[in-house]
Structures are given as C-alpha cells and as structure tokens.
Design a protein around this motif. Structure first.
Motif, PDB file in Angstrom:
ATOM      1  N   ALA A 180     -30.298 -16.065 -16.834  1.00 20.80           N
ATOM      2  CA  ALA A 180     -29.604 -16.786 -15.768  1.00 20.80           C
ATOM      3  C   ALA A 180     -28.816 -15.838 -14.887  1.00 20.80           C
ATOM      4  O   ALA A 180     -28.782 -15.986 -13.656  1.00 20.80           O
ATOM      5  CB  ALA A 180     -28.681 -17.848 -16.363  1.00 20.80           C
ATOM      6  N   ARG A 181     -28.167 -14.847 -15.480  1.00 18.67           N
ATOM      7  CA  ARG A 181     -27.395 -13.878 -14.701  1.00 18.67           C
ATOM      8  C   ARG A 181     -28.289 -13.090 -13.764  1.00 18.67           C
ATOM      9  O   ARG A 181     -27.954 -12.884 -12.583  1.00 18.67           O
ATOM     10  CB  ARG A 181     -26.653 -12.945 -15.646  1.00 18.67           C
ATOM     11  N   ALA A 182     -29.432 -12.652 -14.272  1.00 19.75           N
ATOM     12  CA  ALA A 182     -30.351 -11.885 -13.426  1.00 19.75           C
ATOM     13  C   ALA A 182     -30.863 -12.738 -12.269  1.00 19.75           C
ATOM     14  O   ALA A 182     -30.952 -12.273 -11.124  1.00 19.75           O
ATOM     15  CB  ALA A 182     -31.519 -11.363 -14.263  1.00 19.75           C
ATOM     16  N   LEU A 183     -31.187 -14.002 -12.553  1.00 20.96           N
ATOM     17  CA  LEU A 183     -31.626 -14.899 -11.486  1.00 20.96           C
ATOM     18  C   LEU A 183     -30.502 -15.121 -10.484  1.00 20.96           C
ATOM     19  O   LEU A 183     -30.730 -15.033  -9.263  1.00 20.96           O
ATOM     20  CB  LEU A 183     -32.068 -16.237 -12.084  1.00 20.96           C
ATOM     21  N   HIS A 184     -29.322 -15.402 -10.971  1.00 20.86           N
ATOM     22  CA  HIS A 184     -28.183 -15.670 -10.094  1.00 20.86           C
ATOM     23  C   HIS A 184     -27.926 -14.497  -9.154  1.00 20.86           C
ATOM     24  O   HIS A 184     -27.646 -14.694  -7.959  1.00 20.86           O
ATOM     25  CB  HIS A 184     -26.941 -15.955 -10.933  1.00 20.86           C
ATOM     26  N   ASP A 185     -28.036 -13.301  -9.666  1.00 22.11           N
ATOM     27  CA  ASP A 185     -27.714 -12.111  -8.874  1.00 22.11           C
ATOM     28  C   ASP A 185     -28.702 -11.867  -7.737  1.00 22.11           C
ATOM     29  O   ASP A 185     -28.375 -11.165  -6.777  1.00 22.11           O
ATOM     30  CB  ASP A 185     -27.648 -10.878  -9.772  1.00 22.11           C
ATOM     31  N   ARG A 186     -29.897 -12.435  -7.834  1.00 18.09           N
ATOM     32  CA  ARG A 186     -30.862 -12.230  -6.743  1.00 18.09           C
ATOM     33  C   ARG A 186     -31.004 -13.450  -5.829  1.00 18.09           C
ATOM     34  O   ARG A 186     -31.789 -13.438  -4.886  1.00 18.09           O
ATOM     35  CB  ARG A 186     -32.220 -11.810  -7.292  1.00 18.09           C
ATOM     36  N   LEU A 187     -30.218 -14.496  -6.076  1.00 16.70           N
ATOM     37  CA  LEU A 187     -30.262 -15.676  -5.221  1.00 16.70           C
ATOM     38  C   LEU A 187     -29.495 -15.463  -3.922  1.00 16.70           C
ATOM     39  O   LEU A 187     -28.534 -14.688  -3.871  1.00 16.70           O
ATOM     40  CB  LEU A 187     -29.647 -16.874  -5.954  1.00 16.70           C
ATOM     41  N   VAL A 188     -29.911 -16.168  -2.878  1.00 15.17           N
ATOM     42  CA  VAL A 188     -29.110 -16.322  -1.659  1.00 15.17           C
ATOM     43  C   VAL A 188     -28.406 -17.664  -1.783  1.00 15.17           C
ATOM     44  O   VAL A 188     -29.048 -18.716  -1.750  1.00 15.17           O
ATOM     45  CB  VAL A 188     -29.985 -16.278  -0.392  1.00 15.17           C
ATOM     46  N   ILE A 189     -27.078 -17.630  -1.941  1.00 16.11           N
ATOM     47  CA  ILE A 189     -26.322 -18.833  -2.275  1.00 16.11           C
ATOM     48  C   ILE A 189     -25.497 -19.280  -1.072  1.00 16.11           C
ATOM     49  O   ILE A 189     -24.862 -18.455  -0.396  1.00 16.11           O
ATOM     50  CB  ILE A 189     -25.394 -18.569  -3.480  1.00 16.11           C
ATOM     51  N   GLY A 190     -25.517 -20.570  -0.818  1.00 14.88           N
ATOM     52  CA  GLY A 190     -24.729 -21.132   0.277  1.00 14.88           C
ATOM     53  C   GLY A 190     -24.062 -22.425  -0.147  1.00 14.88           C
ATOM     54  O   GLY A 190     -24.590 -23.166  -0.976  1.00 14.88           O
ATOM     55  N   ASP A 191     -22.910 -22.703   0.447  1.00  9.55           N
ATOM     56  CA  ASP A 191     -22.142 -23.919   0.152  1.00  9.55           C
ATOM     57  C   ASP A 191     -21.797 -24.578   1.482  1.00  9.55           C
ATOM     58  O   ASP A 191     -21.172 -23.963   2.354  1.00  9.55           O
ATOM     59  CB  ASP A 191     -20.881 -23.541  -0.627  1.00  9.55           C
TER      60      ASP A 191
END
Length: 391
Positions: free
Chosen positions: A49-60
């Motif tokens: 999950a950490r590896a996936l999270h670190d490569r996501l483009v996250i927006g709120d």
C-alpha cells in the motif's frame, strides 16, 4: 483623585490584557473543538500500500483551512490540513475553499438566510481586516490573499494553480521528484458575488476557480439543499451559471438544492462536480442527493467527492468506513466519477488528517479496489475534470 486615576489605569490595563488573551487564544480554542481528529493508534499500512500510495497523483476537492488563523506553512498539532501535512500525505492538488457565511444553528434540514452569521463573529474574533467584517466578497478575497501569503512563504513547496498550464507544470515537477503541492481556490456558495455578476471578475482575478452556488442557506442564486422549499435557480443564478460555464471555472453543486442541480443540468454541457458528499445508496441522510440525480451529474463527465465525516459515512468515518462508502459510489456511478472530497477543516470531526492518507490507500486495497480504480479515485478523476475546465 490620584487613587481613582491609578485604579482606572489598572482596570484599563487588565481589560487590554484580557482582550489580547481572548483574541490570541479564543479562535484557536474554537477551531480545536470544531476540526478535531479522534484519538487513534497509527493505522497499519503495508509495504504494498505504501509503494502504491507513493506513486499516486492525489487530489482533494474540498477543504476549509483558510477560514481559520493557523499558519498553513507550518505543521500544526490541531486542525486537519496544512502544507507540511499535505506533503506528508503525498497530496498533489488541494482545493482550498473560502467560507464566507454560515448560519447559527446550522443543520442539514432547514436554515434561514437571516440567521446570525457565525463567520462574521469569527472574522472579528480572528482580527481579520475590518473590510471583511460586513462584506462577503471581501472575505473571499481576503482568504485568497491568505493563500497567496503561504505561496510566498514556501514557493518551492507550494504554488497556487490558476490555469491548465499551471496544473501540467506542477504534475511534471512532481513526476520529476519535486516535493510540491498545488492549491486551487474556490468559494463555498456564490453569495460573495453580493448580487453583482461583475464581482465574478474580482473573484476570478483573485484566483478562485471552483464556484459552488450555495452553502447552508438559500441565496440570490437559488435554493440550498438545507434551505427552505427546494427552490431552483433564479434569473441571477442562471446568469452566473452561464458565465461559469463560459470561463475556465469549475461548477460545484455541493449544498445546492436538487431543483438547482436539475436546472444546472438543463442549461449546461460541462462536467459538474459535487465536491464533498456521500451517496444515498450507502446510507440515507439529508446531506446527500438522491441516487438518480447523482447519476445524472456523473453522466456530465463530472465527479462526486467522497467526504470523511460521520454524517456522510453514516457512523464509520475511519479509513475502512470511507472505503466502503467509496466502493458503493463506484458501483452506483462508475469508477470514472468518484473522487476525494474530505471537507477537512470544515467544522467536522474526522478519524485521520491529510498526513495519514496512506491509510486510505490501504483501506481501498482491503475493500478490493484495483490499483487502477484507486488511482482514479485518489486523484485521476479530479485531474481529468480540472484539465477539462481550466484554461
């Protein structure tokens, strides 16, 4: 007589000290009671999950920290959003919404536009400039100035996004390894227009790009979801919607009445958003639109932002609870039409702050979402709509 004068001096000094103490500490006390994060042990996050999270483009799509007097360039131990915590949470783009009016006794069922305004008291209590004390427009402009000050304080880590080119540049820099957050300004309800469409020019010039039509009360544009009588768009509201559609602005239906939403659907052909909400398919609450209306909004190519608080999650606002609601929204609307809309710092209690978003990625995996679905919900869908609307 000298004794009387000395006594008066002492009294004035004590009053002054008391006022200084009040203005120094009371606003923070109020915010701590309104934007709490429930105490919790650290959420477990797997290496996957950490590896996936670190490569996501996250927006709120929605947060309200500009309403408060915290320095957003510094990491705070209260509230839910600041730039350091956005960086810790790997957030690429955060919408910062200007709240300019909020009726006393605020509730989801019915509010009067004539009720005592809590933001007036907050503006005075936080020593905002006097020009903001009786002008909703000036409150929106001042909150834009506050975000500009954050940008000036930390230009390498935070920048305001005004155009599609700004957005693309930010995403390119992040892809190259730069730790930087983009902020987009918006208004929570278009009452800062103060009945004058020309004021949209001023808001746009100040950087506001996300335009919500209503908040917790009916206004000059039309009815609120929490107003009286499910009123539709007024003539002024229609004129504003047409202008928003013509410009590089995002139209937000959060807090609008169902009648307003349906009127907007009839007169526009742009992707629409509901920035912070839940879905009735997950649970019945007066905070959410009916499912069929949500489907119509999604069909514009728009997105619905999933909130992180009790009333929209209906009791479980942990990362796992938000993930379950999100799964229901995907089943209802499709994976291309669901996004994040925290409502952080919007007078809501949450179970995590923005620095802990990796726990949400873990919860999505636990809920059975694919990596592609998670990438869309965490930011991909929001970025698509922003690219479609910003000029």
């Amino acid at each position: 007589m000298r004794i009387v004068k000395r006594l008066l001096v002492v009294i004035l000094v004590l009053v002054a000290v008391g006022l200084i103490g009040f203005f120094a500490f009371a606003p923070a006390y109020v915010e701590k009671s309104r934007n709490a994060v429930v105490p919790h042990d650290p959420y477990p996050v797997s290496d996957v999950a950490r590896a996936l999270h670190d490569r996501l483009v996250i927006g709120d799509l929605h947060a309200d920290p500009l309403l408060w007097n915290r320095d957003l360039s510094r990491r705070s131990d209260y509230g839910q959003v600041d730039i350091p915590r956005l960086l810790e949470g790997n957030v690429a783009v955060q919408v910062f919404t200007a709240v300019t009016k909020s009726p006393a006794g605020q509730n989801y069922e019915e509010n009067s536009a004539e009720a005592f305004d809590n933001v007036t008291a907050l503006a005075i209590g936080q020593l905002w400039p006097p020009r903001t004390w009786n002008s909703l427009l000036e409150r929106a402009l001042y909150q834009a100035e506050k975000l500009e000050a954050v940008e000036a304080a930390m230009p390498d880590q935070f920048r305001i996004i005004r155009t599609r080119a700004d957005l693309d540049s930010l995403l390119a820099d992040r892809a190259a390894g730069q730790q930087v957050v983009g902020g987009i300004l918006g208004i929570e309800g278009a009452h800062p227009l103060e009945g004058e469409i020309a004021n949209l020019d001023k808001l746009e010039a100040a950087g506001h790009r996300v335009i919500a039509l209503q908040h917790f009360f009916d206004n000059a544009l039309g009815g609120s979801l929490h107003g009286k009588g499910n009123q539709g768009l007024t003539d002024f509201g229609r004129a504003v919607v047409e202008q928003v559609a013509q410009r590089g602005l995002v139209l937000d239906l959060a807090h609008s009445s169902p009648a307003v939403a349906r009127d907007v659907l009839e007169i526009t052909d742009i992707p629409l958003i509901v920035s912070h909400s839940g879905v009735t398919a997950h649970c019945e609450t007066p905070r959410n639109f009916p499912d069929e209306l949500m489907r119509e909004i999604a069909a514009t190519g728009g997105v619905i932002g999933m909130g992180y608080w009790d009333e929209v999650t209906c009791g479980d606002f942990t990362p796992a609870g938000v993930a379950r609601m999100t799964r229901t929204a995907i089943d209802l609307l499709g994976e291309d039409h669901v996004a994040l809309g925290s409502d952080f710092d919007g007078s809501v209690t949450t179970a995590f702050d923005t620095s802990e978003l990796a726990a949400l990625t873990q919860a999505f995996l636990d809920e059975g979402l694919s990596e592609d679905q998670i990438a869309k919900v965490m930011g991909g869908n929001m970025i698509r709509v922003l690219r479609a609307r910003l000029k």
